[in-house]
Design a protein around this motif. Structure first.
Motif, PDB file in Angstrom:
ATOM      1  N   HIS A 131       0.830  -1.197   0.000  1.00  0.00           N
ATOM      2  CA  HIS A 131       0.000   0.000   0.000  1.00  0.00           C
ATOM      3  C   HIS A 131       0.871   1.256   0.000  1.00  0.00           C
ATOM      4  CE1 HIS A 131      -3.165   2.845   1.033  1.00  0.00           C
ATOM      5  NE2 HIS A 131      -2.419   3.251   2.039  1.00  0.00           N
ATOM      6  N   ALA A 183       0.218   3.490  -3.306  1.00  0.00           N
ATOM      7  CA  ALA A 183      -0.778   4.544  -3.111  1.00  0.00           C
ATOM      8  C   ALA A 183      -0.200   5.923  -3.396  1.00  0.00           C
ATOM      9  CB  ALA A 183      -1.313   4.495  -1.682  1.00  0.00           C
ATOM     10  N   ALA A 184      -1.077   6.861  -3.670  1.00  0.00           N
ATOM     11  CA  ALA A 184      -0.663   8.255  -3.833  1.00  0.00           C
ATOM     12  C   ALA A 184      -0.107   8.764  -2.507  1.00  0.00           C
ATOM     13  CB  ALA A 184      -1.859   9.105  -4.263  1.00  0.00           C
ATOM     14  N   TYR A 185       0.726   9.794  -2.584  1.00  0.00           N
ATOM     15  CA  TYR A 185       1.397  10.272  -1.373  1.00  0.00           C
ATOM     16  C   TYR A 185       0.407  10.646  -0.274  1.00  0.00           C
ATOM     17  CZ  TYR A 185       4.497  12.842   1.705  1.00  0.00           C
ATOM     18  OH  TYR A 185       5.201  13.257   2.805  1.00  0.00           O
ATOM     19  N   THR A 186      -0.716  11.242  -0.634  1.00  0.00           N
ATOM     20  CA  THR A 186      -1.698  11.670   0.373  1.00  0.00           C
ATOM     21  C   THR A 186      -2.449  10.494   0.985  1.00  0.00           C
ATOM     22  OG1 THR A 186      -3.322  11.998  -1.395  1.00  0.00           O
ATOM     23  CG2 THR A 186      -2.032  13.929  -0.688  1.00  0.00           C
ATOM     24  N   GLU A 187      -2.337   9.300   0.396  1.00  0.00           N
ATOM     25  CA  GLU A 187      -3.073   8.128   0.874  1.00  0.00           C
ATOM     26  C   GLU A 187      -2.180   7.079   1.536  1.00  0.00           C
ATOM     27  OE1 GLU A 187      -6.468   7.563   0.631  1.00  0.00           O
ATOM     28  OE2 GLU A 187      -6.587   9.669   0.021  1.00  0.00           O
ATOM     29  N   ARG A 188      -0.891   7.119   1.230  1.00  0.00           N
ATOM     30  CA  ARG A 188      -0.032   5.995   1.609  1.00  0.00           C
ATOM     31  C   ARG A 188       0.149   5.818   3.114  1.00  0.00           C
ATOM     32  NH1 ARG A 188       5.722   7.610  -0.979  1.00  0.00           N
ATOM     33  NH2 ARG A 188       4.421   7.187  -2.814  1.00  0.00           N
ATOM     34  N   TYR A 228       8.640   3.392   1.908  1.00  0.00           N
ATOM     35  CA  TYR A 228       8.044   4.324   0.960  1.00  0.00           C
ATOM     36  C   TYR A 228       9.110   5.042   0.164  1.00  0.00           C
ATOM     37  CZ  TYR A 228       4.486   3.540   4.478  1.00  0.00           C
ATOM     38  OH  TYR A 228       3.622   2.958   5.353  1.00  0.00           O
TER      39      TYR A 228
END
Length: 312
Positions: free
Chosen positions: A114, A118-123, A311
């Motif tokens: 994940h 995922a996008a940075y705002t979601e990860r 990440y």
């Protein structure tokens, strides 16, 4: 008073073991109560039980030990599945992540995948419930304390670990840590039992107590903790009880524990483990490893071993 001996298995179930009153009502019986410890014999009242105690004590103690061993050496159920990938959670707690927002235990593979995809705002959000990550140690502790109030055994264990080490902004408090470990253990948390076993074994935070160490180690093993099971096997081995040691190691090897599998292989070569038991254990060990394996988990483990970040 014509006592029924414990050896008379059939009669001991139909008659009072002390006075011989029948349980079929012919002699005024029909309400005999079994010995609550062993269930081998019955008595019509407390007086008869006390009168028969000396004659029954040895057989009762033996049967109680047999009943306990039946529970101790029973294969525990495997870990539950990760709620994201539906693969069996690893037996190594380092490979799992507890989410204090929702109380879910996730495998590191799903958390890693994940974080990468995922996008940075979601990860950084919870993979399961999508909650925002905590912004400070205080917020993290607040979440965990809410889970503790909800009788979450894992949350109790985690909070106890923080107090034990004095991390997450908390003052080191061994008394509080032990209190939380015991509460978690009472709810059946196997790692809480295992930690208490280690504490009593080493005299860490408590006075050294071998009996309590064994007690918590046994409860941890019966609840599925492979490290506790391995330790019990080592204890039995040092005491010269090789057959009991091998039983412990085969049970934990069945769940995929590497050190236990090595012990089984060593004892097979020295003749203490039969060819059939070795083959069954080897198959079960391999199946457990396969059930806990995934590409994402392997990548996460490699990243953790190299000291890298999840990440990018």
């Amino acid at each position: 008073m014509s006592a029924i001996t414990t050896k008379d298995a059939g009669d001991s179930k139909r008659h009072c073991a002390a006075c011989g009153v029948s349980d079929d009502g012919d002699d005024g019986g029909g309400s005999l109560k079994a010995c609550t410890a062993c269930n081998l014999v019955k008595y019509c009242n407390r007086t008869c039980q006390i009168a028969h105690r000396l004659a029954h004590k040895k057989a009762c103690k033996k049967r109680v030990a047999e009943l306990f061993d039946e529970k101790l050496f029973k294969q525990p159920p495997p870990n539950e599945d990760c709620p994201i990938c539906y693969l069996r959670l690893p037996i190594d707690e380092v490979q799992n992540t507890y989410q204090s927002c929702c109380g879910k235990m996730l495998c590191s593979g799903c958390v890693f995948a994940h974080g990468v995809a995922a996008a940075y705002t979601e990860r950084f959000k919870c993979v399961f419930c999508r909650s925002e990550p905590y912004s400070s140690d205080e917020e993290s502790i607040e979440r965990i304390e809410k889970r503790v109030e909800a009788n979450d055994a894992q949350a109790m264990f985690n909070l106890g670990s923080y107090y034990r080490l004095g991390t997450m902004g908390l003052r080191q408090d061994h008394a509080k840590a032990l209190e939380l470990f015991h509460k978690s253990a009472k709810l059946g948390h196997n790692f809480a039992h295992f930690n208490l076993s280690v504490c009593y074994r080493k005299g860490d935070m408590v006075e050294r107590d071998t009996r309590k160490a064994t007690y918590h180690g046994q409860l941890a093993a019966m609840a599925g903790n492979v490290k506790a099971r391995y330790n019990l096997g080592c204890d039995e081995g040092r005491a010269g009880n090789i057959n009991r040691a091998c039983k412990h190691w085969m049970i934990s090897a069945n769940d995929g524990h590497d050190l236990s599998m090595k012990k089984v292989q060593e004892r097979y070569k020295s003749g203490y483990v039969t060819k059939d038991d070795h083959a069954k254990t080897t198959r079960a060990y391999g199946n457990s490893i396969d059930e806990m394996k995934s590409d994402d988990r392997d990548i996460a483990a490699a990243s953790r071993a190299s000291g890298g970040t999840m990440y990018k």
